[in-house]
Design a protein around this motif. Structure first.
Motif, PDB file in Angstrom:
ATOM      1  N   UNK A 153     -24.725  10.595 -16.929  1.00  0.00           N
ATOM      2  CA  UNK A 153     -24.310   9.524 -17.836  1.00  0.00           C
ATOM      3  C   UNK A 153     -24.882   9.668 -19.244  1.00  0.00           C
ATOM      4  N   UNK A 154     -26.202   9.812 -19.431  1.00  0.00           N
ATOM      5  CA  UNK A 154     -26.706   9.909 -20.807  1.00  0.00           C
ATOM      6  C   UNK A 154     -26.240  11.189 -21.505  1.00  0.00           C
ATOM      7  N   UNK A 155     -26.115  12.283 -20.783  1.00  0.00           N
ATOM      8  CA  UNK A 155     -25.726  13.543 -21.407  1.00  0.00           C
ATOM      9  C   UNK A 155     -24.269  13.516 -21.871  1.00  0.00           C
ATOM     10  N   UNK A 156     -23.404  12.851 -21.099  1.00  0.00           N
ATOM     11  CA  UNK A 156     -21.993  12.811 -21.473  1.00  0.00           C
ATOM     12  C   UNK A 156     -21.711  11.809 -22.584  1.00  0.00           C
ATOM     13  N   UNK A 157     -22.651  10.926 -22.874  1.00  0.00           N
ATOM     14  CA  UNK A 157     -22.476  10.018 -24.007  1.00  0.00           C
ATOM     15  C   UNK A 157     -22.280  10.810 -25.292  1.00  0.00           C
ATOM     16  N   UNK A 183     -15.978   4.283 -18.832  1.00  0.00           N
ATOM     17  CA  UNK A 183     -16.929   4.939 -19.729  1.00  0.00           C
ATOM     18  C   UNK A 183     -16.777   4.439 -21.160  1.00  0.00           C
ATOM     19  N   UNK A 184     -15.540   4.228 -21.573  1.00  0.00           N
ATOM     20  CA  UNK A 184     -15.287   3.756 -22.937  1.00  0.00           C
ATOM     21  C   UNK A 184     -15.767   2.323 -23.131  1.00  0.00           C
ATOM     22  N   UNK A 185     -15.521   1.466 -22.148  1.00  0.00           N
ATOM     23  CA  UNK A 185     -15.998   0.077 -22.240  1.00  0.00           C
ATOM     24  C   UNK A 185     -17.518   0.056 -22.346  1.00  0.00           C
ATOM     25  N   UNK A 231     -26.933   4.558 -20.722  1.00  0.00           N
ATOM     26  CA  UNK A 231     -27.224   4.620 -19.292  1.00  0.00           C
ATOM     27  C   UNK A 231     -27.507   3.231 -18.728  1.00  0.00           C
ATOM     28  N   UNK A 232     -28.257   2.424 -19.463  1.00  0.00           N
ATOM     29  CA  UNK A 232     -28.565   1.068 -18.999  1.00  0.00           C
ATOM     30  C   UNK A 232     -27.310   0.219 -18.868  1.00  0.00           C
ATOM     31  N   UNK A 233     -26.417   0.303 -19.845  1.00  0.00           N
ATOM     32  CA  UNK A 233     -25.174  -0.464 -19.779  1.00  0.00           C
ATOM     33  C   UNK A 233     -24.349  -0.028 -18.578  1.00  0.00           C
ATOM     34  N   UNK A 234     -24.211   1.272 -18.406  1.00  0.00           N
ATOM     35  CA  UNK A 234     -23.468   1.779 -17.257  1.00  0.00           C
ATOM     36  C   UNK A 234     -24.130   1.371 -15.943  1.00  0.00           C
ATOM     37  N   UNK A 235     -25.466   1.444 -15.888  1.00  0.00           N
ATOM     38  CA  UNK A 235     -26.178   1.059 -14.667  1.00  0.00           C
ATOM     39  C   UNK A 235     -25.911  -0.406 -14.329  1.00  0.00           C
ATOM     40  N   UNK A 236     -25.868  -1.267 -15.354  1.00  0.00           N
ATOM     41  CA  UNK A 236     -25.568  -2.671 -15.109  1.00  0.00           C
ATOM     42  C   UNK A 236     -24.156  -2.876 -14.586  1.00  0.00           C
ATOM     43  N   UNK A 237     -23.194  -2.166 -15.165  1.00  0.00           N
ATOM     44  CA  UNK A 237     -21.812  -2.280 -14.704  1.00  0.00           C
ATOM     45  C   UNK A 237     -21.640  -1.697 -13.300  1.00  0.00           C
TER      46      UNK A 237
END
Length: 501
Positions: free
Chosen positions: A93-97, A130-132, A151-157
């Motif tokens: 997740x963080x690397x693909x950002x 991913x875009x959201x 990563x934190x936002x994605x982890x929450x979702x």
């Protein structure tokens, strides 16, 4: 072999199944929290219902998985070649950002990327997810801080997806809500949930299975189409469902499921397919052209023999083996003494796919966990499989540390090959137990009280219209009609309602 015996007080089959009463491993493990469920306890009352307990446990385990990623979150993602591997906390997740243009505000599928991959290589619904998350990621700070926030936002979702997954599994078998604890407490879920975005598709698939269990085939199809728009594997469930509906003659329900599937999949994919066709097909091109990769039997064969297996050969071999597996499933579907339960067949087809695929990433175990919990709800077998997967989870990161550090630290090639074999054998073991339950239904934990297919929806209790082999003759294991004052006795245990193992 089942037999009918008179009983003046047949047990109520609508009551909730308590695992600590039927599963020796569950009973032993319950000593950590006070022992087995007491006979004076009243299930389903008060605030601590099974759904709430399972959801809270799932969220707690998910939070522990986030804590396990702390070394990487703090520094290991950004410093050192192998630090994120030696701490076993890697995440895409963080690397693909940065690597997929979200940091620059590029639009997935429409804006071309630099490097070897011209467009985002994920299905459309995952790309939207991913875009959201990128929209919700605060701006400002350096790149590392933005990657941490992303990563934190994605982890929450994804935590919401984990809760949905646990609740759906808990509610699928009405009488067995506590089987959801298998998912909630699965260590592989906690360890792999935030490696990638797979749990989005897994949660949608679990919701689809719940809808099918409630005899809502159209809703099942819609949710399965959305799941397939997030990851390819959920489409596989239509194959065993076709076989089971064929045996039961439930063509109308299957047709509704397929229509719902096609409709929802097209709603998500068609706009991108028409407006950005090159970006839309990148996922399929990437899947076709991807080299043999980590965790697969093809990588093991290639490393052991020194033969480089090209993507084309691996695709052909995987396709042939998958065809053999589907043929085997068809044989089971039509010749089993009782029609296999839907989740049993769903687990087997997805397991066949990951076992024959040219890549078996650590997070792919998420695809199997909810299906395994419903197909074979026995703590012993589930934990044996989970132990194999945890060992593989540690092994792959130690192997990457070994190769990335110039062979100075980590797990050497032979050790990595051992953990590949271990996690493949663990999956095969669980498959073997499910097949045994299909061939000998009296050993199936879900069917020990004479139940048919609690997650089968319209298939539950349906009569067969197309059978072959042994199933075409008098079924030795089929549950006969239960008259008043009688009950079905499965196996040879003293307690016909208890577990035979």
């Amino acid at each position: 072999m089942p037999s009918l015996q008179k009983s003046s007080a047949p047990r109520d089959r609508s009551q909730t199944v308590i695992p600590t009463h039927r599963d020796k491993v569950a009973a032993a493990g319950s000593e950590l929290i006070g022992g087995p469920y007491g006979r004076r306890a009243v299930p389903g009352t008060g605030q601590w219902t099974p759904v709430r307990v399972v959801a809270l446990v799932a969220l707690g385990m998910y939070a522990l998985g986030m804590v396990q990623k702390l070394p990487c979150y703090n520094w290991a993602w950004f410093r050192g070649t192998t630090s994120q591997y030696t701490h076993a906390c890697y995440s895409d997740i963080p690397h693909l950002f940065v690597g997929r243009g979200f940091a620059e505000g590029l639009i997935p599928y429409f804006d071309r990327l630099g490097g070897d991959i011209p467009f985002l290589e994920y299905p459309v619904l995952t790309g939207l997810f991913m875009e959201v998350a990128a929209w919700l990621t605060p701006g400002g700070g350096d790149t590392n801080q933005q990657e941490q926030s992303y990563w934190l936002v994605n982890a929450g979702m994804l935590m919401v997806c984990a809760a949905v997954l646990a609740v759906c599994v808990t509610r699928t078998h009405r009488r067995r809500p506590w089987d959801g604890l298998l998912v909630a407490l699965a260590p592989s879920v906690a360890l792999t949930a935030t490696i990638n975005w797979d749990i989005l598709a897994v949660a949608l698939t679990a919701a689809a299975v719940l809808m099918w269990s409630r005899s809502r085939p159209l809703a099942f199809g819609i949710l399965l189409g959305l799941a397939t728009a997030a990851k390819f594997y959920p489409i596989l469930l239509l194959c065993p469902l076709l076989l089971l509906c064929w045996r039961a003659g439930k063509w109308r329900a299957y047709g509704a499921a397929v229509l719902g599937f096609l409709g929802s999949w097209l709603v998500v994919n068609l706009p991108v397919m028409l407006l950005a066709p090159e970006g839309w097909k990148q996922f399929y091109l990437f899947s076709r052209d991807r080299n043999v990769d980590f965790g697969s039997i093809w990588l093991l064969v290639s490393q052991r023999t020194g033969d480089v297996i090209t993507p084309g050969r691996a695709n052909l071999y995987a396709l042939l083996l998958m065809a053999v597996a589907v043929a085997g499933l068809a044989f089971l579907a039509f010749t089993a003494p009782r029609r296999p339960r839907f989740v049993q067949m769903a687990f087997l087809v997805v397991a066949a796919f990951v076992l024959t695929n040219k890549v078996y990433s650590p997070q792919y175990v998420l695809w199997l966990v909810p299906l395994a919990a419903l197909a074979r709800p026995r703590w012993r077998d589930f934990l044996v499989w989970q132990a194999c997967e945890v060992m593989y989870f540690v092994g792959i990161w130690m192997y990457l540390a070994f190769t990335g550090s110039g062979n100075k630290q980590g797990l050497p090639v032979d050790g990595y090959q051992f953990v590949i074999v271990l996690h493949l054998l663990g999956t095969l073991y669980l498959c073997a137990m499910v097949v045994r339950d299909i061939l000998a239904p009296e050993k199936d934990p879900v069917r020990q009280d004479g139940a048919d297919d609690p997650s089968g929806g319209v298939l539950d209790g349906a009569e067969d219209v197309a059978v072959a082999g042994r199933a075409a003759r008098p079924a030795r294991h089929a549950a006969p009609a239960v008259e008043e004052g009688q009950r079905v006795r499965w196996g040879t245990t003293d307690d016909p309602w208890g577990a035979p193992e």
